[in-house]
Design an enzyme around this catalytic site. Structure first.
Site, PDB file in Angstrom:
ATOM      1  CG  PHE A  30      -7.037   5.530   8.336  1.00  0.00           C
ATOM      2  CD1 PHE A  30      -8.051   6.415   7.991  1.00  0.00           C
ATOM      3  CD2 PHE A  30      -7.119   4.226   7.865  1.00  0.00           C
ATOM      4  CE1 PHE A  30      -9.125   6.015   7.187  1.00  0.00           C
ATOM      5  CE2 PHE A  30      -8.186   3.810   7.059  1.00  0.00           C
ATOM      6  CZ  PHE A  30      -9.182   4.711   6.713  1.00  0.00           C
ATOM      7  CG  ASP A  55      -4.653  -0.754  12.641  1.00  0.00           C
ATOM      8  OD1 ASP A  55      -4.239  -1.578  11.806  1.00  0.00           O
ATOM      9  OD2 ASP A  55      -5.524   0.099  12.392  1.00  0.00           O
ATOM     10  CE  LYS A 103      -4.355  -1.135   4.259  1.00  0.00           C
ATOM     11  NZ  LYS A 103      -5.202  -0.583   3.208  1.00  0.00           N
TER      12      LYS A 103
END
Ligand code: PLP
Length: 391
Positions: free
Chosen positions: A137, A222, A251
């Protein structure tokens, strides 16, 4: 400001809701540390942290003060002009990064960081192909979505960006067959979060990095979910001694103020002037928040806290009864409880118990609490989980 019962807020928000988020029956109005409060005054232990964002918890005094001070000073300043907070933020973040001589492209979200990294990989190598992993993802914009594997997210938006292929995680042979003379980069998560908190093995990850170097492809990591102490190290790359060419961050980087970043190594930088940009990226408000986050990490030992509390929490979670709980996976305070059946009912029961968690794949409960969470709050979550998974 409106003061209305919860049902009114629910109705009001639902009226203008885009429909992409499942309807819920709570309205959160306030947070303090690892606790959330709804409009009826009920308290919840937050084991989601806004999908892994609120590493410092809610209303952290350092973050509140830094944002208020910067808001009263200068909120916006295009990255086309140098800015004091942005300069300080870059200088302060760089020593933590697992990237050599890092340069920073600042943006506003995780998906934008991935988008940037993919563009930079093509730009730096002159190649087109990107290899990603099954179950990955990486976000929802077209480039990031092209690297994301789940057909549920991809299929409604086909055709996606050409040049992307997916290979099974953990299989170096499959990767070797996929990385060729036109491969710009290989992108992966060290722990596949959305897929269900699936940590990849160090030997495999080092093999990927080696293969990239041998074939002239860029190694893109990532760490949007795993970064900033989540896995018990500042960056998950540190568990395995990885040195990415491009590192995607998001985030927790701004403690809740929207922010993303790409750390760019010497195989990529410097980039061509005008080749990429962002109106809001690197704004002084987000940079002030980012500085406050780093200060809190240093002063409160949040990385060590994540490692220690996470190890204790995982041990306790493993005592939950089988077969209701099949497995506990993860690193630091990035954990998943595998139920082996759809996790929706358990997640709903947890809310009724006063605990907020999120899904880990289709059949797990993902726990990403603020790194400042107190052990007694985790004990509350543990007891609630015990009831929710056996109900
Ligand atoms: N990459 C990873 C590993 C993520 O976990 C996420 C979000 O969950 C993203 C990218 C996308 O980040 P954002 O939602 O900020 O665009």
């Amino acid at each position: 400001m409106l003061h209305a019962p919860m049902t009114d807020y629910l109705e009001l928000e639902r009226r203008h809701a885009p429909g992409v988020y499942a309807p819920r029956d709570r309205v959160f109005v306030r947070g303090e540390g690892a606790l959330l409060f709804d409009s009826e005054g009920r308290r919840y232990v937050d084991c989601a942290a806004g999908q892994g964002v609120a590493a410092l918890g809610h209303a952290h005094p350092r973050l509140v003060a830094a944002v208020a001070r910067q808001a009263a000073t200068l909120v916006t300043c295009s990255a086309g002009w140098p800015n004091d907070r942005r300069a300080e933020f870059g200088a302060r973040l760089a020593p933590y990064l697992p990237v050599k001589d890092p340069r920073l492209f600042l943006c506003n979200s995780g998906t934008e960081a991935v988008e940037g990294a993919l563009k930079f990989a093509r730009l730096a190598t002159g190649r087109k192909g990107i290899v990603a992993l099954e179950r990955a993802f990486h976000g929802r914009t077209f480039g990031a979505l092209s690297a994301t594997a789940n057909p549920k997210y991809r299929d409604p938006f086909l055709p996606l960006v050409p040049g992307f292929v997916h290979v099974p995680a953990g299989d170096l042979q499959a990767l070797g067959a996929a990385v060729g003379a036109d491969t710009a980069g290989v992108i992966l998560e060290v722990v596949q979060g959305e897929a269900g908190v699936l940590p990849l093995q160090g030997e495999y990850l080092r093999g990927v990095e080696r293969l990239c170097r041998e074939r002239g492809a860029l190694f893109i990591v990532d760490e949007i979910q795993t970064g900033f102490g989540r896995t018990g190290r500042m960056f998950a790359c540190e568990h395995h001694g990885l040195t990415p060419d491009l590192l995607c961050l998001g985030k927790a980087i701004g403690g809740g103020v929207p922010m993303g970043a790409v750390a760019i190594g010497p195989a990529v930088a410097p980039l061509t002037e005008g080749s990429h940009g962002s109106t809001f990226g690197g704004n002084p408000l987000a940079c002030a928040a980012g500085l406050a986050v780093l200060d809190a990490f240093d002063e409160e030992g949040l990385v060590e806290r994540s490692a220690e509390l996470g190890a204790w929490f995982a041990t306790e979670l493993r005592k939950l009864p089988a077969p209701a709980v099949r497995e506990v996976r993860g690193l630091g305070l990035m954990l998943a409880v595998e139920l082996g059946r759809p996790s929706g009912p358990a997640l709903k029961a947890l809310v009724d118990e006063g605990v907020i968690a999120i899904a880990a794949g289709a059949t797990g409960v993902r726990l990403l609490p603020p790194l400042v969470i107190r052990r007694e709050d985790l004990e509350v979550a543990l007891a609630a989980l015990g009831r929710a998974v056996t109900a």
